[in-house]
Design a protein around this motif. Sequence first.
Motif, PDB file in Angstrom:
ATOM      1  N   LEU A   9       0.833  -1.206   0.000  1.00  0.00           N
ATOM      2  CA  LEU A   9       0.000   0.000   0.000  1.00  0.00           C
ATOM      3  C   LEU A   9       0.868   1.257   0.000  1.00  0.00           C
ATOM      4  O   LEU A   9       0.577   2.229  -0.709  1.00  0.00           O
ATOM      5  CB  LEU A   9      -0.928   0.003   1.216  1.00  0.00           C
ATOM      6  CG  LEU A   9      -2.023  -1.069   1.243  1.00  0.00           C
ATOM      7  CD1 LEU A   9      -2.775  -1.021   2.569  1.00  0.00           C
ATOM      8  CD2 LEU A   9      -2.996  -0.902   0.080  1.00  0.00           C
ATOM      9  N   SER A  10       1.945   1.231   0.782  1.00  0.00           N
ATOM     10  CA  SER A  10       2.862   2.377   0.817  1.00  0.00           C
ATOM     11  C   SER A  10       3.575   2.529  -0.524  1.00  0.00           C
ATOM     12  O   SER A  10       3.797   3.647  -0.992  1.00  0.00           O
ATOM     13  CB  SER A  10       3.885   2.200   1.942  1.00  0.00           C
ATOM     14  OG  SER A  10       3.246   2.136   3.202  1.00  0.00           O
ATOM     15  N   PHE A  11       3.928   1.407  -1.137  1.00  0.00           N
ATOM     16  CA  PHE A  11       4.594   1.440  -2.443  1.00  0.00           C
ATOM     17  C   PHE A  11       3.685   2.091  -3.492  1.00  0.00           C
ATOM     18  O   PHE A  11       4.152   2.809  -4.381  1.00  0.00           O
ATOM     19  CB  PHE A  11       4.952   0.018  -2.870  1.00  0.00           C
ATOM     20  CG  PHE A  11       5.643  -0.068  -4.206  1.00  0.00           C
ATOM     21  CD1 PHE A  11       6.998   0.208  -4.320  1.00  0.00           C
ATOM     22  CD2 PHE A  11       4.947  -0.422  -5.345  1.00  0.00           C
ATOM     23  CE1 PHE A  11       7.643   0.137  -5.551  1.00  0.00           C
ATOM     24  CE2 PHE A  11       5.573  -0.505  -6.579  1.00  0.00           C
ATOM     25  CZ  PHE A  11       6.933  -0.218  -6.683  1.00  0.00           C
ATOM     26  N   PRO A  22       7.215  12.299   4.481  1.00  0.00           N
ATOM     27  CA  PRO A  22       8.589  11.788   4.574  1.00  0.00           C
ATOM     28  C   PRO A  22       8.765  10.656   5.576  1.00  0.00           C
ATOM     29  O   PRO A  22       9.896  10.267   5.863  1.00  0.00           O
ATOM     30  CB  PRO A  22       9.372  13.017   5.021  1.00  0.00           C
ATOM     31  CG  PRO A  22       8.392  13.743   5.903  1.00  0.00           C
ATOM     32  CD  PRO A  22       7.046  13.541   5.258  1.00  0.00           C
ATOM     33  N   GLU A  23       7.678  10.117   6.134  1.00  0.00           N
ATOM     34  CA  GLU A  23       7.792   9.021   7.087  1.00  0.00           C
ATOM     35  C   GLU A  23       8.470   7.829   6.428  1.00  0.00           C
ATOM     36  O   GLU A  23       8.211   7.520   5.259  1.00  0.00           O
ATOM     37  CB  GLU A  23       6.410   8.609   7.589  1.00  0.00           C
ATOM     38  CG  GLU A  23       6.428   7.677   8.770  1.00  0.00           C
ATOM     39  CD  GLU A  23       6.995   8.317  10.013  1.00  0.00           C
ATOM     40  OE1 GLU A  23       7.933   7.739  10.594  1.00  0.00           O
ATOM     41  OE2 GLU A  23       6.513   9.385  10.410  1.00  0.00           O
ATOM     42  N   ALA A  48      18.077  -2.379  -0.477  1.00  0.00           N
ATOM     43  CA  ALA A  48      18.106  -2.462   0.983  1.00  0.00           C
ATOM     44  C   ALA A  48      16.709  -2.680   1.578  1.00  0.00           C
ATOM     45  O   ALA A  48      16.510  -3.612   2.361  1.00  0.00           O
ATOM     46  CB  ALA A  48      18.765  -1.209   1.568  1.00  0.00           C
ATOM     47  N   PRO A  49      15.698  -1.861   1.226  1.00  0.00           N
ATOM     48  CA  PRO A  49      14.361  -2.121   1.784  1.00  0.00           C
ATOM     49  C   PRO A  49      13.747  -3.421   1.285  1.00  0.00           C
ATOM     50  O   PRO A  49      13.034  -4.095   2.034  1.00  0.00           O
ATOM     51  CB  PRO A  49      13.542  -0.905   1.330  1.00  0.00           C
ATOM     52  CG  PRO A  49      14.276  -0.348   0.170  1.00  0.00           C
ATOM     53  CD  PRO A  49      15.720  -0.622   0.441  1.00  0.00           C
ATOM     54  N   GLY A  57       7.933   0.205   1.974  1.00  0.00           N
ATOM     55  CA  GLY A  57       7.234   0.426   0.715  1.00  0.00           C
ATOM     56  C   GLY A  57       7.550   1.784   0.123  1.00  0.00           C
ATOM     57  O   GLY A  57       7.782   1.921  -1.089  1.00  0.00           O
ATOM     58  N   VAL A  58       7.570   2.812   0.977  1.00  0.00           N
ATOM     59  CA  VAL A  58       7.919   4.167   0.521  1.00  0.00           C
ATOM     60  C   VAL A  58       9.355   4.189   0.011  1.00  0.00           C
ATOM     61  O   VAL A  58       9.657   4.790  -1.032  1.00  0.00           O
ATOM     62  CB  VAL A  58       7.734   5.180   1.667  1.00  0.00           C
ATOM     63  CG1 VAL A  58       8.278   6.546   1.269  1.00  0.00           C
ATOM     64  CG2 VAL A  58       6.268   5.279   2.052  1.00  0.00           C
TER      65      VAL A  58
END
Length: 248
Positions: free
Chosen positions: A181-183, A191-192, A215-216, A196-197
């Motif tokens: 969902l963040s992706f 900026p949190e 890395a993520p 996914g972000v």
Amino acid sequence: MIYGASPTRTHPMDAYAGPSATYPLGTDNLGRDILARLLHAGVLSIPAGLLAVGLGAVAGSLLGIASGFIGRMFDTVVMRVVDVLLSFPTLLTAIVVVAILGPSVTSAVLAVSIAALPSYARVMRGSVLPLRSAAFIQAARVSNTSLPRMLRVHVLPNVADVLVVLLVIGMGNGIVVLSALSFLGIGVQPPEADWGVMLTEGVRAIYTAPVAALAPALMLMLTVLGINFVGEGLGAALRVDVSSRRTR
């Protein structure tokens, strides 16, 4: 703040800097420390995934237990609704919920909870059905034990091991859906820091600064893999066949 570095502080002059003593994993497009954001994202994603799946598991399990134990028309109506919800992929259900509530961490957690609910309801109903004709249940009915007490004292302890194993395994799926969902830009908002972000921001420079995306992705993979290993081990210890009861 983690290990002395802020996950949100920008350093534009150091954008896409390589690994160094100052930035162990380098920086992203805004010069933010990747390692700090990676660790901070874990502090957010893991509890959020546990909360989301926990809410869905509690609500779905209570509904499934009541449906399987009460039976009759209540069981029929509940299971038909569950069948409809299960016909949609988990991520699609979560996207629809977030689209209605609006993008935020709270909306994403609620969306994952709602998406996970029907799977737990179906599994727990199947676990309760064999107990309806058990001798100790019949004895409880003869002694005029109230339904809430019967469910709490006689039914829930007999299905608790299945619920615990499925909850642990479902946590990995919850983290993946939250990150997805963040992706897509409808979960945790920049900026949190969130895996996914970070993936969304990292894929834009996958060839020039691959660490920003790798890395993520690697952290997400290792976290979910570790959770699944714990779930499988817990299932073996409790003698629960997780392969046939795994939630979607």
